[in-house]
Motif scaffolding. Structure first.
Motif, PDB file in Angstrom:
ATOM      1  N   MET A 292       3.605   0.978  -0.068  1.00 62.50           N
ATOM      2  CA  MET A 292       2.641   0.496  -1.041  1.00 62.50           C
ATOM      3  C   MET A 292       2.046   1.670  -1.832  1.00 62.50           C
ATOM      4  O   MET A 292       1.703   1.510  -2.983  1.00 62.50           O
ATOM      5  N   THR A 293       1.966   2.826  -1.183  1.00 59.77           N
ATOM      6  CA  THR A 293       1.456   4.006  -1.879  1.00 59.77           C
ATOM      7  C   THR A 293       2.380   4.382  -3.023  1.00 59.77           C
ATOM      8  O   THR A 293       1.925   4.704  -4.122  1.00 59.77           O
ATOM      9  N   LEU A 294       3.682   4.332  -2.782  1.00 56.93           N
ATOM     10  CA  LEU A 294       4.639   4.645  -3.846  1.00 56.93           C
ATOM     11  C   LEU A 294       4.503   3.664  -5.009  1.00 56.93           C
ATOM     12  O   LEU A 294       4.551   4.064  -6.173  1.00 56.93           O
ATOM     13  N   VAL A 295       4.319   2.389  -4.716  1.00 53.59           N
ATOM     14  CA  VAL A 295       4.137   1.384  -5.765  1.00 53.59           C
ATOM     15  C   VAL A 295       2.870   1.684  -6.550  1.00 53.59           C
ATOM     16  O   VAL A 295       2.859   1.634  -7.778  1.00 53.59           O
ATOM     17  N   ALA A 296       1.791   2.010  -5.844  1.00 57.74           N
ATOM     18  CA  ALA A 296       0.527   2.330  -6.509  1.00 57.74           C
ATOM     19  C   ALA A 296       0.660   3.537  -7.434  1.00 57.74           C
ATOM     20  O   ALA A 296      -0.047   3.639  -8.440  1.00 57.74           O
ATOM     21  N   GLN A 297       1.586   4.425  -7.108  1.00 56.58           N
ATOM     22  CA  GLN A 297       1.828   5.609  -7.936  1.00 56.58           C
ATOM     23  C   GLN A 297       2.854   5.337  -9.032  1.00 56.58           C
ATOM     24  O   GLN A 297       3.215   6.243  -9.777  1.00 56.58           O
ATOM     25  N   GLY A 298       3.337   4.095  -9.102  1.00 51.76           N
ATOM     26  CA  GLY A 298       4.316   3.746 -10.125  1.00 51.76           C
ATOM     27  C   GLY A 298       5.739   4.116  -9.765  1.00 51.76           C
ATOM     28  O   GLY A 298       6.625   4.078 -10.614  1.00 51.76           O
ATOM     29  N   GLU A 299       5.975   4.466  -8.531  1.00 57.19           N
ATOM     30  CA  GLU A 299       7.303   4.874  -8.052  1.00 57.19           C
ATOM     31  C   GLU A 299       8.004   3.701  -7.369  1.00 57.19           C
ATOM     32  O   GLU A 299       8.354   3.766  -6.187  1.00 57.19           O
ATOM     33  N   HIS A 300       8.219   2.641  -8.121  1.00 55.98           N
ATOM     34  CA  HIS A 300       8.787   1.420  -7.550  1.00 55.98           C
ATOM     35  C   HIS A 300      10.176   1.638  -6.964  1.00 55.98           C
ATOM     36  O   HIS A 300      10.489   1.135  -5.885  1.00 55.98           O
ATOM     37  N   ARG A 301      11.026   2.372  -7.658  1.00 51.73           N
ATOM     38  CA  ARG A 301      12.385   2.606  -7.163  1.00 51.73           C
ATOM     39  C   ARG A 301      12.358   3.376  -5.837  1.00 51.73           C
ATOM     40  O   ARG A 301      13.110   3.066  -4.915  1.00 51.73           O
TER      41      ARG A 301
END
Length: 132
Positions: free
Chosen positions: A1-10
């Motif tokens: 979820m941290t990666l998603v929050a940072q915009g790093e969806h892939r």
């Protein structure tokens, strides 16, 4: 979820897949599918949401609303899209996905020659008595 929050969806995709393998539940499938949506890979999102439904996500109104919307957009299964959209609406799911899914799927199931991809187009194409 941290990666998603940072915009790093892939970059988050592998973590979601591993979490699903470890049995973290339907919420993982929901977030994993949403990441695929952001990346505009709707086929992958559909696969993930379908797996989420099979792993107990049928009670998740966000997951069902998004799956209904993608089914309607991809013209996968209009009758299933209608059912899922109705379940999502009844469960308090996100109206911005559930209602367009319901409108699109209902209209597209009657007009296979002219599949519409936007809810506002579908609403405009409906007879006046049905728009409410």
């Amino acid at each position: 979820m941290t990666l998603v929050a940072q915009g790093e969806h892939r970059d988050a995709l592998d973590s979601f897949e591993r979490a699903a393998e470890l049995g973290y539940g339907a919420d993982v499938y929901r977030e994993w599918g949403l990441a695929w949506e952001v990346l505009a890979d709707f086929d992958e999102a559909i696969d993930v949401f379908e797996n989420g439904i099979r792993h107990g996500g049928d009670a998740d109104p966000v997951l069902t609303a998004h799956l209904a919307y993608l089914y309607a957009l991809e013209d996968e299964s209009d009758s299933t899209a209608v059912r899922l959209a109705q379940e999502a609406i009844a469960g308090g799911g996100p109206i911005e996905f559930a209602w367009p899914a319901l409108v699109l799927a209902n209209l597209n199931s009657r007009n296979y020659d002219d599949v519409l991809l936007k809810a506002d187009e579908a609403l405009a194409a409906l007879p006046a008595g049905e728009t409410t």
